[in-house]
Design an enzyme around this catalytic site. Structure first.
Site, PDB file in Angstrom:
ATOM      1  N   GLY A 165     -31.504  10.671  -3.510  1.00 12.34           N
ATOM      2  CA  GLY A 165     -32.800  11.331  -3.661  1.00 12.34           C
ATOM      3  C   GLY A 165     -32.952  12.365  -2.571  1.00 12.34           C
ATOM      4  N   CYS A 198     -26.272   7.063  -1.076  1.00 12.63           N
ATOM      5  CA  CYS A 198     -26.920   8.134  -0.309  1.00 12.63           C
ATOM      6  C   CYS A 198     -28.351   7.729   0.100  1.00 12.63           C
ATOM      7  CB  CYS A 198     -26.878   9.433  -1.109  1.00 12.63           C
ATOM      8  SG  CYS A 198     -27.161  10.884  -0.085  1.00 12.63           S
ATOM      9  N   TYR A 199     -29.362   8.344  -0.474  1.00 15.59           N
ATOM     10  CA  TYR A 199     -30.735   7.933  -0.140  1.00 15.59           C
ATOM     11  C   TYR A 199     -30.900   6.430  -0.374  1.00 15.59           C
ATOM     12  CZ  TYR A 199     -35.858   7.693  -0.152  1.00 15.59           C
ATOM     13  OH  TYR A 199     -37.158   7.366   0.124  1.00 15.59           O
ATOM     14  N   HIS A 255     -21.251  10.121  -2.582  1.00 16.76           N
ATOM     15  CA  HIS A 255     -21.573   9.937  -4.006  1.00 16.76           C
ATOM     16  C   HIS A 255     -20.341   9.514  -4.801  1.00 16.76           C
ATOM     17  CE1 HIS A 255     -25.706  11.463  -3.995  1.00 16.76           C
ATOM     18  NE2 HIS A 255     -25.296  12.133  -2.942  1.00 16.76           N
ATOM     19  N   GLU A 278     -20.174   8.613  -7.757  1.00 22.30           N
ATOM     20  CA  GLU A 278     -20.292   8.963  -9.181  1.00 22.30           C
ATOM     21  C   GLU A 278     -19.756  10.348  -9.510  1.00 22.30           C
ATOM     22  OE1 GLU A 278     -22.629   8.736  -6.979  1.00 22.30           O
ATOM     23  OE2 GLU A 278     -24.289  10.136  -7.277  1.00 22.30           O
ATOM     24  N   ASP A 292     -26.071  15.426 -32.558  1.00 18.59           N
ATOM     25  CA  ASP A 292     -27.052  14.346 -32.463  1.00 18.59           C
ATOM     26  C   ASP A 292     -27.674  13.998 -33.816  1.00 18.59           C
ATOM     27  OD1 ASP A 292     -26.445  14.633 -29.848  1.00 18.59           O
ATOM     28  OD2 ASP A 292     -28.319  15.596 -29.267  1.00 18.59           O
ATOM     29  N   LYS A 350     -24.614  11.616 -24.438  1.00 17.83           N
ATOM     30  CA  LYS A 350     -23.923  12.479 -25.405  1.00 17.83           C
ATOM     31  C   LYS A 350     -22.523  11.954 -25.755  1.00 17.83           C
ATOM     32  CE  LYS A 350     -24.285  16.527 -27.541  1.00 17.83           C
ATOM     33  NZ  LYS A 350     -25.505  17.009 -28.182  1.00 17.83           N
TER      34      LYS A 350
END
Ligand code: XMP
Length: 513
Positions: A55, A82-83, A172, A174, A230, A369
Protein backbone atom coordinates in the site's frame (compact mmCIF):
# COMPACT_ATOMS: atom_id res chain seq x y z
CA UNK A 1 -18.64 -23.57 -3.39
CA UNK A 2 -16.61 -25.20 -0.69
CA UNK A 3 -13.07 -24.40 -1.62
CA UNK A 4 -10.07 -23.77 0.56
CA UNK A 5 -10.02 -20.04 0.88
CA UNK A 6 -7.19 -17.54 1.15
CA UNK A 7 -7.98 -13.98 2.10
CA UNK A 8 -6.05 -11.19 0.38
CA UNK A 9 -6.52 -8.12 2.55
CA UNK A 10 -6.12 -5.04 0.42
CA UNK A 11 -4.29 -2.01 1.75
CA UNK A 12 -4.32 -0.16 -1.56
CA UNK A 13 -1.26 -1.61 -3.24
CA UNK A 14 -0.90 -1.38 -6.98
CA UNK A 15 -0.23 -5.12 -7.24
CA UNK A 16 -3.19 -6.38 -5.19
CA UNK A 17 -4.83 -8.11 -8.15
CA UNK A 18 -1.57 -9.68 -9.14
CA UNK A 19 -1.21 -11.25 -5.70
CA UNK A 20 -4.67 -12.79 -6.00
CA UNK A 21 -3.90 -14.09 -9.48
CA UNK A 22 -0.69 -15.69 -8.28
CA UNK A 23 -2.50 -17.45 -5.44
CA UNK A 24 -5.06 -18.83 -7.86
CA UNK A 25 -2.34 -19.86 -10.30
CA UNK A 26 -0.99 -21.94 -7.44
CA UNK A 27 -4.33 -23.77 -7.33
CA UNK A 28 -5.83 -22.07 -4.29
CA UNK A 29 -8.98 -19.97 -4.37
CA UNK A 30 -8.71 -16.47 -2.92
CA UNK A 31 -10.58 -13.21 -2.85
CA UNK A 32 -9.44 -9.62 -2.36
CA UNK A 33 -11.25 -7.76 0.41
CA UNK A 34 -10.76 -4.16 1.52
CA UNK A 35 -8.86 -3.78 4.79
CA UNK A 36 -11.91 -2.03 6.23
CA UNK A 37 -14.13 -5.13 5.97
CA UNK A 38 -15.51 -5.89 9.45
CA UNK A 39 -13.44 -8.55 11.18
CA UNK A 40 -16.33 -10.97 11.92
CA UNK A 41 -17.13 -10.96 8.20
CA UNK A 42 -13.55 -11.88 7.36
CA UNK A 43 -13.47 -14.59 10.02
CA UNK A 44 -16.67 -16.13 8.70
CA UNK A 45 -14.86 -16.74 5.40
CA UNK A 46 -12.77 -19.26 7.27
CA UNK A 47 -9.46 -18.55 5.53
CA UNK A 48 -6.62 -21.07 5.67
CA UNK A 49 -4.20 -18.19 5.19
CA UNK A 50 -4.16 -14.40 4.92
CA UNK A 51 -2.03 -12.12 2.77
CA UNK A 52 -1.68 -8.43 3.57
CA UNK A 53 -1.01 -6.50 0.37
CA UNK A 54 1.29 -3.54 -0.10
CA UNK A 55 0.00 0.00 0.00
CA UNK A 56 1.15 3.57 -0.55
CA UNK A 57 0.95 4.71 3.08
CA UNK A 58 3.22 4.74 6.11
CA UNK A 59 1.99 2.53 8.95
CA UNK A 60 3.12 4.88 11.69
CA UNK A 61 0.66 7.58 10.59
CA UNK A 62 -2.65 7.45 12.37
CA UNK A 63 -4.58 8.08 9.18
CA UNK A 64 -3.06 5.05 7.42
CA UNK A 65 -5.06 1.86 6.99
CA UNK A 66 -4.76 -0.54 9.90
CA UNK A 67 -6.31 -3.81 10.86
CA UNK A 68 -7.78 -4.92 14.16
CA UNK A 69 -4.90 -6.78 15.91
CA UNK A 70 -7.36 -9.49 16.85
CA UNK A 71 -6.66 -10.97 13.43
CA UNK A 72 -3.27 -12.10 14.77
CA UNK A 73 -4.98 -14.26 17.41
CA UNK A 74 -6.94 -16.41 14.98
CA UNK A 75 -4.16 -18.95 14.58
CA UNK A 76 -4.25 -18.39 10.80
CA UNK A 77 -0.90 -17.93 8.98
CA UNK A 78 -0.29 -14.44 7.58
CA UNK A 79 2.06 -13.24 4.85
CA UNK A 80 2.63 -9.49 4.82
CA UNK A 81 3.96 -7.94 1.64
CA UNK A 82 5.71 -4.53 1.72
CA UNK A 83 3.21 -2.29 3.56
CA UNK A 84 1.61 -5.51 4.80
CA UNK A 85 4.94 -6.59 6.27
CA UNK A 86 5.43 -3.24 7.97
CA UNK A 87 1.88 -3.31 9.25
CA UNK A 88 2.49 -6.69 10.81
CA UNK A 89 5.71 -5.44 12.42
CA UNK A 90 4.00 -2.26 13.64
CA UNK A 91 0.99 -4.12 15.04
CA UNK A 92 3.03 -6.76 16.85
CA UNK A 93 5.38 -4.41 18.71
CA UNK A 94 8.11 -3.63 16.17
CA UNK A 95 9.14 -0.19 15.01
CA UNK A 96 8.71 1.18 11.51
CA UNK A 97 10.20 4.52 10.56
CA UNK A 98 11.04 6.52 7.43
CA UNK A 99 14.18 5.24 5.77
CA UNK A 100 17.08 7.68 5.67
CA UNK A 101 18.34 8.66 2.25
CA UNK A 102 21.48 6.55 2.53
CA UNK A 103 20.15 3.57 4.43
CA UNK A 104 17.28 1.29 3.66
CA UNK A 105 15.02 2.99 1.16
CA UNK A 106 14.99 0.65 -1.81
CA UNK A 107 13.40 0.72 -5.25
CA UNK A 108 13.71 -1.71 -8.10
CA UNK A 109 15.67 -4.89 -8.63
CA UNK A 110 17.74 -5.75 -5.61
CA UNK A 111 20.11 -8.66 -4.95
CA UNK A 112 18.69 -10.52 -1.97
CA UNK A 113 19.89 -13.35 0.24
CA UNK A 114 17.36 -15.82 1.68
CA UNK A 115 17.57 -18.21 4.61
CA UNK A 116 16.40 -21.44 2.98
CA UNK A 117 15.78 -23.17 6.30
CA UNK A 118 12.71 -20.90 6.57
CA UNK A 119 9.56 -22.54 5.20
CA UNK A 120 8.90 -19.60 2.89
CA UNK A 121 12.15 -20.23 1.01
CA UNK A 122 12.32 -24.00 1.29
CA UNK A 123 13.85 -25.60 -1.79
CA UNK A 124 14.74 -22.26 -3.39
CA UNK A 125 18.16 -20.74 -4.19
CA UNK A 126 19.81 -18.71 -1.44
CA UNK A 127 20.42 -15.74 -3.72
CA UNK A 128 18.10 -13.96 -6.08
CA UNK A 129 16.82 -10.66 -7.37
CA UNK A 130 13.81 -9.21 -5.60
CA UNK A 131 11.64 -6.25 -6.59
CA UNK A 132 11.71 -3.58 -3.90
CA UNK A 133 9.55 -0.53 -3.60
CA UNK A 134 9.55 0.88 -0.11
CA UNK A 135 10.47 4.14 1.53
CA UNK A 136 9.95 2.98 5.12
CA UNK A 137 12.19 0.79 7.15
CA UNK A 138 11.67 -1.69 10.00
CA UNK A 139 14.01 -0.28 12.63
CA UNK A 140 13.01 -3.04 15.05
CA UNK A 141 11.25 -6.29 14.29
CA UNK A 142 8.71 -7.64 16.78
CA UNK A 143 9.55 -10.22 19.40
CA UNK A 144 9.43 -13.79 18.15
CA UNK A 145 10.51 -12.85 14.62
CA UNK A 146 13.82 -13.75 13.08
CA UNK A 147 15.52 -12.22 10.06
CA UNK A 148 15.29 -14.61 7.12
CA UNK A 149 16.24 -12.41 4.17
CA UNK A 150 18.58 -9.47 3.66
CA UNK A 151 19.94 -7.15 1.02
CA UNK A 152 23.04 -4.99 1.09
CA UNK A 153 21.03 -2.08 2.47
CA UNK A 154 18.45 -3.85 4.52
CA UNK A 155 19.05 -6.56 7.14
CA UNK A 156 15.36 -7.46 7.34
CA UNK A 157 14.13 -7.83 3.76
CA UNK A 158 12.22 -10.86 5.05
CA UNK A 159 11.14 -11.73 8.59
CA UNK A 160 9.44 -14.78 10.04
CA UNK A 161 7.83 -16.05 13.18
CA UNK A 162 7.60 -19.68 12.13
CA UNK A 163 5.85 -20.80 15.32
CA UNK A 164 2.88 -18.52 14.65
CA UNK A 165 3.07 -18.79 10.87
CA UNK A 166 3.69 -15.07 10.38
CA UNK A 167 5.91 -13.98 7.49
CA UNK A 168 6.78 -10.57 6.15
CA UNK A 169 8.66 -9.55 3.03
CA UNK A 170 9.65 -6.00 2.13
CA UNK A 171 9.83 -6.85 -1.56
CA UNK A 172 7.06 -7.92 -3.95
CA UNK A 173 7.09 -11.67 -4.61
CA UNK A 174 4.05 -11.34 -6.89
CA UNK A 175 5.83 -9.38 -9.65
CA UNK A 176 7.81 -11.13 -12.36
CA UNK A 177 10.97 -9.19 -11.50
CA UNK A 178 11.28 -11.12 -8.25
CA UNK A 179 13.06 -14.37 -9.05
CA UNK A 180 11.18 -17.35 -7.61
CA UNK A 181 8.56 -14.99 -6.18
CA UNK A 182 5.66 -17.22 -7.16
CA UNK A 183 7.46 -20.18 -5.60
CA UNK A 184 7.63 -18.23 -2.35
CA UNK A 185 3.88 -17.63 -2.49
CA UNK A 186 3.43 -21.31 -3.28
CA UNK A 187 5.55 -22.21 -0.24
CA UNK A 188 3.41 -19.98 1.92
CA UNK A 189 0.28 -21.71 0.66
CA UNK A 190 1.50 -25.29 0.72
CA UNK A 191 4.28 -25.41 3.33
CA UNK A 192 2.79 -22.96 5.80
CA UNK A 193 -1.00 -22.99 5.24
CA UNK A 194 -0.99 -26.68 4.22
CA UNK A 195 -3.23 -26.04 1.24
CA UNK A 196 -4.26 -29.01 -0.84
CA UNK A 197 -4.82 -26.97 -4.00
CA UNK A 198 -8.44 -27.66 -4.84
CA UNK A 199 -8.99 -24.73 -7.22
CA UNK A 200 -9.19 -26.15 -10.72
CA UNK A 201 -11.18 -24.85 -13.65
CA UNK A 202 -12.79 -28.22 -14.20
CA UNK A 203 -14.15 -28.18 -10.70
CA UNK A 204 -15.17 -24.54 -10.97
CA UNK A 205 -16.99 -25.19 -14.19
CA UNK A 206 -18.98 -28.05 -12.68
CA UNK A 207 -19.96 -26.09 -9.59
CA UNK A 208 -20.80 -22.94 -11.55
CA UNK A 209 -23.13 -24.88 -13.85
CA UNK A 210 -24.89 -26.45 -10.87
CA UNK A 211 -25.35 -23.11 -9.12
CA UNK A 212 -26.62 -21.37 -12.28
CA UNK A 213 -29.18 -24.16 -12.72
CA UNK A 214 -30.29 -23.79 -9.15
CA UNK A 215 -30.59 -20.01 -9.39
CA UNK A 216 -32.28 -19.84 -12.78
CA UNK A 217 -34.72 -22.72 -12.27
CA UNK A 218 -36.97 -22.68 -15.28
CA UNK A 219 -36.55 -18.90 -15.81
CA UNK A 220 -35.48 -17.17 -19.01
CA UNK A 221 -32.03 -15.60 -19.43
CA UNK A 222 -31.01 -12.86 -21.85
CA UNK A 223 -27.42 -12.01 -22.76
CA UNK A 224 -25.99 -9.30 -25.02
CA UNK A 225 -23.17 -11.06 -26.83
CA UNK A 226 -20.43 -8.79 -28.18
CA UNK A 227 -18.11 -11.45 -29.52
CA UNK A 228 -15.43 -10.52 -26.98
CA UNK A 229 -13.93 -13.13 -24.68
CA UNK A 230 -15.95 -12.32 -21.57
CA UNK A 231 -19.43 -12.29 -23.03
CA UNK A 232 -18.63 -15.32 -25.20
CA UNK A 233 -17.49 -17.39 -22.22
CA UNK A 234 -20.46 -16.21 -20.16
CA UNK A 235 -22.71 -17.32 -23.02
CA UNK A 236 -21.01 -20.72 -23.24
CA UNK A 237 -21.33 -21.28 -19.50
CA UNK A 238 -25.00 -20.32 -19.48
CA UNK A 239 -25.61 -22.39 -22.59
CA UNK A 240 -24.13 -25.43 -20.88
CA UNK A 241 -26.14 -24.76 -17.72
CA UNK A 242 -29.57 -23.75 -18.98
CA UNK A 243 -29.39 -24.23 -22.76
CA UNK A 244 -32.79 -23.63 -24.27
CA UNK A 245 -33.75 -21.05 -21.63
CA UNK A 246 -30.97 -18.77 -22.88
CA UNK A 247 -31.31 -16.14 -25.58
CA UNK A 248 -28.14 -14.48 -26.85
CA UNK A 249 -28.51 -11.32 -28.85
CA UNK A 250 -25.47 -10.68 -30.98
CA UNK A 251 -25.57 -7.25 -32.56
CA UNK A 252 -23.27 -7.19 -35.57
CA UNK A 253 -22.65 -3.49 -36.17
CA UNK A 254 -20.65 -4.16 -39.31
CA UNK A 255 -17.48 -2.82 -37.72
CA UNK A 256 -16.09 -6.15 -36.58
CA UNK A 257 -12.87 -7.68 -37.86
CA UNK A 258 -12.81 -9.99 -40.88
CA UNK A 259 -15.05 -13.05 -40.42
CA UNK A 260 -15.60 -12.22 -36.76
CA UNK A 261 -19.38 -12.28 -36.91
CA UNK A 262 -19.42 -15.69 -38.57
CA UNK A 263 -16.90 -17.05 -36.11
CA UNK A 264 -19.03 -16.06 -33.14
CA UNK A 265 -22.08 -17.47 -34.83
CA UNK A 266 -20.35 -20.78 -35.56
CA UNK A 267 -18.97 -21.14 -32.04
CA UNK A 268 -22.46 -21.22 -30.56
CA UNK A 269 -24.12 -23.47 -33.07
CA UNK A 270 -23.35 -26.57 -30.99
CA UNK A 271 -25.59 -25.45 -28.14
CA UNK A 272 -29.35 -25.57 -28.17
CA UNK A 273 -29.85 -21.88 -27.40
CA UNK A 274 -31.77 -19.06 -29.00
CA UNK A 275 -29.12 -17.23 -30.93
CA UNK A 276 -30.24 -14.00 -32.50
CA UNK A 277 -27.75 -12.41 -34.83
CA UNK A 278 -28.81 -8.97 -35.85
CA UNK A 279 -27.20 -7.72 -39.02
CA UNK A 280 -27.25 -4.01 -38.28
CA UNK A 281 -24.41 -2.85 -40.52
CA UNK A 282 -26.52 -0.56 -42.65
CA UNK A 283 -28.24 1.24 -39.82
CA UNK A 284 -24.94 1.83 -38.02
CA UNK A 285 -23.28 3.14 -41.17
CA UNK A 286 -26.19 5.46 -41.87
CA UNK A 287 -25.95 6.91 -38.35
CA UNK A 288 -22.18 7.27 -38.65
CA UNK A 289 -22.13 8.83 -42.11
CA UNK A 290 -20.04 12.00 -42.19
CA UNK A 291 -19.11 11.82 -38.50
CA UNK A 292 -15.39 12.19 -37.84
CA UNK A 293 -15.22 13.21 -34.20
CA UNK A 294 -14.12 10.18 -32.09
CA UNK A 295 -16.35 10.79 -29.09
CA UNK A 296 -19.40 11.27 -31.29
CA UNK A 297 -18.66 8.01 -33.05
CA UNK A 298 -18.54 6.20 -29.72
CA UNK A 299 -21.72 7.81 -28.53
CA UNK A 300 -23.63 7.04 -31.71
CA UNK A 301 -22.52 3.40 -31.63
CA UNK A 302 -23.36 3.02 -27.94
CA UNK A 303 -26.83 4.47 -28.41
CA UNK A 304 -27.58 2.56 -31.56
CA UNK A 305 -26.47 -0.64 -29.90
CA UNK A 306 -28.99 -0.04 -27.14
CA UNK A 307 -31.76 0.66 -29.67
CA UNK A 308 -31.10 -2.59 -31.53
CA UNK A 309 -30.87 -4.57 -28.31
CA UNK A 310 -34.06 -2.94 -27.10
CA UNK A 311 -35.95 -3.86 -30.23
CA UNK A 312 -34.82 -7.47 -30.05
CA UNK A 313 -35.56 -7.87 -26.35
CA UNK A 314 -39.02 -6.41 -26.79
CA UNK A 315 -39.71 -9.21 -29.22
CA UNK A 316 -38.69 -11.70 -26.54
CA UNK A 317 -40.83 -10.12 -23.83
CA UNK A 318 -40.14 -10.34 -20.12
CA UNK A 319 -37.02 -12.22 -19.10
CA UNK A 320 -36.11 -13.30 -15.61
CA UNK A 321 -32.38 -12.74 -15.75
CA UNK A 322 -30.20 -10.31 -17.67
CA UNK A 323 -26.75 -11.90 -17.84
CA UNK A 324 -23.51 -9.92 -18.05
CA UNK A 325 -19.88 -10.84 -18.57
CA UNK A 326 -18.53 -8.81 -15.62
CA UNK A 327 -15.17 -10.23 -14.50
CA UNK A 328 -13.27 -10.01 -11.22
CA UNK A 329 -10.92 -7.11 -12.07
CA UNK A 330 -14.02 -4.95 -12.74
CA UNK A 331 -15.35 -5.93 -9.33
CA UNK A 332 -12.08 -5.23 -7.51
CA UNK A 333 -11.46 -1.94 -9.30
CA UNK A 334 -14.90 -0.60 -8.67
CA UNK A 335 -14.88 -1.69 -5.03
CA UNK A 336 -18.64 -2.13 -5.09
CA UNK A 337 -21.04 -4.34 -6.96
CA UNK A 338 -23.08 -1.34 -8.09
CA UNK A 339 -20.24 0.23 -10.02
CA UNK A 340 -19.25 -3.11 -11.49
CA UNK A 341 -22.60 -3.52 -13.16
CA UNK A 342 -22.35 -0.16 -14.84
CA UNK A 343 -18.78 -0.60 -15.91
CA UNK A 344 -19.24 -4.01 -17.45
CA UNK A 345 -21.51 -2.46 -20.00
CA UNK A 346 -19.24 0.37 -21.07
CA UNK A 347 -18.60 -1.90 -23.99
CA UNK A 348 -22.10 -1.62 -25.31
CA UNK A 349 -22.83 1.90 -24.22
CA UNK A 350 -24.75 1.60 -20.94
CA UNK A 351 -27.09 -0.68 -19.08
CA UNK A 352 -30.32 -1.24 -20.97
CA UNK A 353 -32.66 -0.20 -18.17
CA UNK A 354 -35.73 -0.55 -20.36
CA UNK A 355 -35.24 -4.30 -20.66
CA UNK A 356 -37.80 -5.96 -18.49
CA UNK A 357 -35.89 -8.33 -16.25
CA UNK A 358 -36.04 -9.37 -12.62
CA UNK A 359 -32.43 -9.99 -11.72
CA UNK A 360 -28.89 -9.60 -13.01
CA UNK A 361 -26.72 -12.66 -13.25
CA UNK A 362 -22.95 -12.42 -13.57
CA UNK A 363 -21.46 -15.89 -13.87
CA UNK A 364 -17.82 -14.74 -14.28
CA UNK A 365 -17.84 -12.26 -11.45
CA UNK A 366 -15.13 -14.06 -9.49
CA UNK A 367 -12.76 -14.90 -12.34
CA UNK A 368 -9.65 -13.23 -13.67
CA UNK A 369 -9.21 -12.84 -17.41
CA UNK A 370 -6.84 -15.79 -17.76
CA UNK A 371 -9.28 -17.92 -15.75
CA UNK A 372 -12.10 -16.80 -18.04
CA UNK A 373 -10.06 -18.01 -21.01
CA UNK A 374 -9.38 -21.32 -19.26
CA UNK A 375 -13.06 -21.73 -18.55
CA UNK A 376 -13.85 -21.02 -22.20
CA UNK A 377 -11.49 -23.81 -23.25
CA UNK A 378 -13.02 -26.11 -20.67
CA UNK A 379 -16.43 -25.43 -22.21
CA UNK A 380 -15.16 -26.22 -25.69
CA UNK A 381 -15.08 -22.74 -27.20
CA UNK A 382 -12.63 -22.53 -30.11
CA UNK A 383 -9.15 -21.17 -29.41
CA UNK A 384 -9.51 -18.21 -31.79
CA UNK A 385 -12.37 -16.95 -29.65
CA UNK A 386 -10.89 -17.75 -26.28
CA UNK A 387 -7.47 -16.22 -26.90
CA UNK A 388 -8.83 -13.22 -28.74
CA UNK A 389 -7.10 -9.94 -27.98
CA UNK A 390 -9.18 -7.07 -26.58
CA UNK A 391 -11.34 -5.37 -29.15
CA UNK A 392 -13.09 -2.10 -28.35
CA UNK A 393 -16.88 -2.00 -28.30
CA UNK A 394 -17.04 0.63 -31.09
CA UNK A 395 -14.91 -1.69 -33.20
CA UNK A 396 -13.27 -0.47 -36.39
CA UNK A 397 -15.14 2.82 -36.12
CA UNK A 398 -12.38 4.14 -33.87
CA UNK A 399 -9.66 2.68 -36.10
CA UNK A 400 -10.84 4.52 -39.18
CA UNK A 401 -9.68 8.07 -38.71
CA UNK A 402 -12.12 10.60 -40.08
CA UNK A 403 -15.47 9.66 -41.54
CA UNK A 404 -16.50 6.05 -41.92
CA UNK A 405 -17.67 4.33 -45.09
CA UNK A 406 -18.24 0.69 -45.91
CA UNK A 407 -15.35 0.80 -48.41
CA UNK A 408 -12.98 2.07 -45.76
CA UNK A 409 -14.19 -0.56 -43.29
CA UNK A 410 -13.64 -3.31 -45.88
CA UNK A 411 -10.16 -1.98 -46.71
CA UNK A 412 -9.20 -1.86 -43.05
CA UNK A 413 -10.62 -5.33 -42.40
CA UNK A 414 -8.48 -6.81 -45.13
CA UNK A 415 -5.31 -5.04 -44.04
CA UNK A 416 -5.90 -5.87 -40.38
CA UNK A 417 -6.40 -9.52 -41.28
CA UNK A 418 -3.06 -9.66 -43.13
CA UNK A 419 -1.30 -7.99 -40.20
CA UNK A 420 -2.72 -10.53 -37.75
CA UNK A 421 -2.04 -13.42 -40.10
CA UNK A 422 1.63 -12.55 -40.55
CA UNK A 423 2.10 -11.90 -36.85
CA UNK A 424 0.70 -15.34 -36.07
CA UNK A 425 2.81 -17.01 -38.78
CA UNK A 426 5.93 -15.38 -37.35
CA UNK A 427 5.01 -16.66 -33.87
CA UNK A 428 4.93 -13.09 -32.57
CA UNK A 429 1.31 -13.24 -31.42
CA UNK A 430 2.12 -14.73 -28.02
CA UNK A 431 4.51 -11.86 -27.31
CA UNK A 432 1.99 -9.10 -28.05
CA UNK A 433 -0.97 -8.05 -25.96
CA UNK A 434 -2.74 -6.10 -28.66
CA UNK A 435 -2.03 -5.43 -32.32
CA UNK A 436 -4.16 -4.00 -35.06
CA UNK A 437 -4.21 -1.76 -38.09
CA UNK A 438 -5.48 1.81 -38.27
CA UNK A 439 -6.68 3.43 -41.48
CA UNK A 440 -5.41 6.99 -41.32
CA UNK A 441 -7.12 9.81 -43.12
CA UNK A 442 -3.92 10.75 -44.91
CA UNK A 443 -3.33 10.07 -48.57
CA UNK A 444 0.04 10.23 -50.23
CA UNK A 445 1.61 9.76 -53.62
CA UNK A 446 3.09 6.43 -54.58
CA UNK A 447 4.12 4.50 -57.64
CA UNK A 448 2.88 1.05 -58.54
CA UNK A 449 4.05 -0.47 -61.78
CA UNK A 450 4.31 2.54 -64.03
CA UNK A 451 1.37 4.31 -62.49
CA UNK A 452 1.11 7.08 -59.99
CA UNK A 453 -1.10 6.25 -56.97
CA UNK A 454 -2.69 8.57 -54.48
CA UNK A 455 -3.91 6.28 -51.71
CA UNK A 456 -4.32 5.94 -47.95
CA UNK A 457 -1.60 5.43 -45.38
CA UNK A 458 -2.15 2.51 -43.04
CA UNK A 459 -0.67 2.54 -39.55
CA UNK A 460 0.27 -0.62 -37.69
CA UNK A 461 -0.03 -0.61 -33.93
CA UNK A 462 1.31 -3.32 -31.60
CA UNK A 463 1.86 -3.09 -27.87
CA UNK A 464 2.97 -5.08 -24.89
CA UNK A 465 1.25 -4.31 -21.62
CA UNK A 466 0.28 -5.94 -18.35
CA UNK A 467 -2.85 -3.93 -17.66
CA UNK A 468 -3.61 -1.74 -20.72
CA UNK A 469 -3.25 1.33 -18.48
CA UNK A 470 0.31 1.79 -19.67
CA UNK A 471 1.84 0.10 -22.68
CA UNK A 472 5.10 -0.13 -24.58
CA UNK A 473 5.26 -0.25 -28.38
CA UNK A 474 6.32 -3.70 -29.45
CA UNK A 475 9.69 -4.36 -31.05
CA UNK A 476 8.43 -6.48 -33.92
CA UNK A 477 11.38 -7.76 -36.01
CA UNK A 478 12.02 -5.70 -39.15
CA UNK A 479 11.70 -8.67 -41.46
CA UNK A 480 8.22 -9.42 -40.11
CA UNK A 481 7.21 -5.77 -40.55
CA UNK A 482 8.61 -5.92 -44.04
CA UNK A 483 6.52 -8.98 -45.00
CA UNK A 484 3.41 -7.33 -43.60
CA UNK A 485 4.05 -4.10 -45.49
CA UNK A 486 4.71 -5.84 -48.81
CA UNK A 487 1.63 -8.03 -48.52
CA UNK A 488 -0.76 -5.25 -47.53
CA UNK A 489 0.33 -2.86 -50.26
CA UNK A 490 0.13 -5.63 -52.85
CA UNK A 491 -3.11 -7.21 -51.72
CA UNK A 492 -5.23 -4.35 -50.46
CA UNK A 493 -6.39 -1.81 -52.99
CA UNK A 494 -6.48 1.76 -51.70
CA UNK A 495 -3.38 1.52 -49.49
CA UNK A 496 0.05 2.52 -50.78
CA UNK A 497 2.00 3.34 -47.63
CA UNK A 498 2.51 1.61 -44.27
CA UNK A 499 3.84 3.22 -41.10
CA UNK A 500 4.58 1.64 -37.71
CA UNK A 501 3.49 3.44 -34.55
CA UNK A 502 6.46 3.71 -32.16
CA UNK A 503 4.76 5.60 -29.36
CA UNK A 504 4.18 4.15 -25.92
CA UNK A 505 1.26 4.86 -23.60
CA UNK A 506 1.52 7.42 -22.13
CA UNK A 507 1.86 9.82 -23.92
CA UNK A 508 -0.19 8.11 -26.67
CA UNK A 509 -3.12 5.80 -26.04
CA UNK A 510 -3.31 2.31 -27.48
CA UNK A 511 -6.15 3.10 -29.85
CA UNK A 512 -5.84 6.12 -32.12
CA UNK A 513 -9.25 7.48 -31.24
P1 XMP B 1 -6.63 3.18 -24.88
O1 XMP B 1 -6.83 3.53 -26.32
O2 XMP B 1 -7.48 4.00 -23.96
O3 XMP B 1 -7.16 1.69 -24.75
O4 XMP B 1 -5.20 3.16 -24.47
C1 XMP B 1 -6.96 0.84 -23.63
C2 XMP B 1 -7.67 -0.47 -23.91
O5 XMP B 1 -9.09 -0.26 -23.93
C3 XMP B 1 -9.62 -0.64 -25.18
N1 XMP B 1 -10.68 0.32 -25.53
C4 XMP B 1 -12.00 0.08 -25.42
N2 XMP B 1 -12.67 -1.01 -25.02
N3 XMP B 1 -14.73 0.09 -25.41
C5 XMP B 1 -14.02 -1.01 -25.04
O6 XMP B 1 -14.63 -2.02 -24.69
C6 XMP B 1 -14.14 1.23 -25.81
O7 XMP B 1 -14.79 2.19 -26.14
C7 XMP B 1 -12.69 1.21 -25.82
N4 XMP B 1 -11.75 2.14 -26.15
C8 XMP B 1 -10.54 1.58 -25.96
C9 XMP B 1 -8.46 -0.63 -26.14
O8 XMP B 1 -8.67 -1.50 -27.25
C10 XMP B 1 -7.33 -1.08 -25.25
O9 XMP B 1 -7.31 -2.49 -25.10
Amino acid sequence: MNHEFVLVLDFGGQYNQLIARRVRECGVYCEVKPYSTPLPELKAMNPIGIIFTGGPNSVYLETSPHVDPEIFTWGVPILGICYGCQLMAHSLGGLVSPAQEDTAREYGKTATHYDTSCRLFRGLPEEGISWMSHGDYMAKVPEGFSLVGHTEMCPNAAIADEARGFYGVQYHPEVNHTENGVKMIRNFLYEVCHAKGDWTMEDYCRTAIASIREKVGDGKVLLALSGGVDSSVAAALLAEAVGSQLTCVFVDHGLMRLNEGDEVDAAFSKWDIQFIRVDAETRFLVKLAGVDEPERKRKIIGEEFIRVFEEESQKIGTVDFLAQGTIYPDVIESGSSEAAVIKSHHNVGGLPDFVDFKEIIEPLRMLFKDEVRQLGRQLGLPEYLVSRQPFPGPGLAIRIIGDITKEKADTLRQADFIFRDEIAKAGEDKKLNQYFAVLTNTRSVGVMGDDRTYDYTLALRAVTTADFMTADWARIPYDVLDRISVRIVNEVPGINRIVYDITSKPPATIEWE
